[in-house]
Enzyme design. Structure first.
Site, PDB file in Angstrom:
ATOM      1  CE  LYS A  54      -3.720  -2.380   2.215  1.00 12.87           C
ATOM      2  NZ  LYS A  54      -4.616  -2.866   3.380  1.00 12.87           N
ATOM      3  CD  GLN A  98      -3.191  -4.563   6.963  1.00 10.07           C
ATOM      4  OE1 GLN A  98      -3.243  -3.643   5.772  1.00 10.07           O
ATOM      5  NE2 GLN A  98      -3.949  -5.694   6.349  1.00 10.07           N
ATOM      6  CG  ASP A 124      -9.762  -0.288   4.957  1.00  5.71           C
ATOM      7  OD1 ASP A 124      -9.733  -0.704   3.716  1.00  5.71           O
ATOM      8  OD2 ASP A 124      -9.190  -0.773   5.806  1.00  5.71           O
TER       9      ASP A 124
END
Ligand code: NAD
Length: 315
Positions: A54, A98, A124
């Site tokens: 990422k 994460q 997200d």
């Protein structure tokens, strides 16, 4: 007949090329790059690989990503304090924590963290506000993997409206949001899971079959209607040579790679499905690259929305 392979790498490249001028435009207007704050807790090898990918993608795109890394024994309070700092930071447009969290933080830690993320920075799409907006078909920030699957179908000219889509897997990050997106695009959607009776029979009625299970090679030919589109979401690391031989084929370059490294990543769909499906997304090179491209798209979207809000506030 071999299935048409749905090239996620090419689709991701196309998306990123479309984002580039918008990122440049944002950077010129805001006087800074779009900002993504990534939080990693602990040292889980797979999570570190995902985070590194990422960060690299963001750097390639002209997005300013920063990593805040907490040790595996960090407390939930420490994680929440970090999230609140990123929420308050004017140069951070997107906040990503994460998953998974270290087990010691308890089974509800991830939900507490999602609850703490500013919905306007929730790249997200996992906060309760954005989940609600998704269900109401008015989401700005949609979970990256499901959004990437829709892009892959769209860019591969696979019709969704009126089709029977079967999603195997009902997780909050893939199965449920994907089922919702397919429903909004007028598919007839069936969601299957670990308690579904006659899974194979139900799956074999799908025009579009999505496997988001986390079980290497579980979806066999018998699960697939001839000519159906099959999307393999699974990312499973296998280390057993017998399983690798079965799933990769012992004469393939990928099996040779397994022998050298002692592990390989495989999907949820068995390779024999390529003989019967009309179209198939491979692992690797299918859904994975799209997930990261959609993260970049969401970060830019969050940045653009915040910039508009700032301009309106100044008036
Ligand atoms: P999860 O463990 O949260 O959910 C798995 C789902 O599969 C559950 O709903 C469960 O009911 C169902 N399931 C498990 N065993 C089953 C069985 N025998 N029969 C029917 N259903 C069964 O997993 P997740 O987070 O949704 O991820 C699923 C897979 O997708 C994993 O391999 C994960 O690594 C992968 N993934 C890939 C990406 C990507 O970018 N490509 C992103 C997220 C997840």
């Amino acid at each position: 007949m071999a299935a048409r392979l749905l090239d996620g790498t090419a689709a991701a490249l196309a998306i990123r090329a479309e984002l580039a001028p918008r990122i440049a435009d944002f950077t010129r207007r805001a006087g800074r790059q779009p900002g993504l704050g990534i939080v990693l807790v602990g040292d889980k090898a797979d999570s570190q690989i995902y985070v590194t990918n990422k960060l690299k993608s963001a750097a390639d795109e002209g997005i300013g990503a920063t990593l805040s890394h907490l040790p595996a024994d960090a407390s939930l309070d420490q994680v929440l304090t970090l999230v609140r700092m990123l929420n308050a930071d004017p140069a951070t447009d997107g906040v990503l924590v994460q998953s998974p969290m270290p087990e010691a933080l308890g089974s509800t830690a991830m939900q507490s963290i999602f609850d703490a993320i500013d919905p306007a920075k929730d790249v997200d799409g996992f906060t309760p506000v954005n989940v609600g907006r998704l269900v109401q078909n008015r989401a700005d920030l949609v979970p990256c993997t499901p959004a990437g699957i829709i892009e892959l179908l769209k860019r591969s000219a696979i019709d969704i409206a009126g089709k029977h889509a079967v999603v195997i897997g009902r997780s909050d990050i893939v199965g449920k949001p994907l089922a919702t997106l397919l429903l909004h695009r007028h598919a007839t959607v069936t969601v299957c899971h670990s308690r579904t009776v006659d899974l194979q029979e139900v799956a074999a009625t799908a025009d579009i079959l999505i496997a988001a299970i986390g079980r290497p090679g579980m979806v066999r030919k018998s699960f697939v209607k001839p000519g159906a589109t099959v999307i393999d979401v699974g990312i499973n690391r296998v280390t057993d040579p017998a399983v690798a031989r079965e799933l990769l084929g012992d004469r393939s370059a990928r099996y040779e790679g397994f022998v050298k490294r002692g592990s390989a990543v495989v999907g949820d769909v068995h390779r024999e499905v390529a003989d019967i499906a009309g179209a198939l997304s491979p692992v690797p090179g299918g859904v994975g690259p799209l997930t990261i491209a959609m993260l970049m798209a969401n970060t830019l979207r969050a940045a653009e929305m915040r910039l508009i809000d700032t301009i309106v506030d100044r008036r």
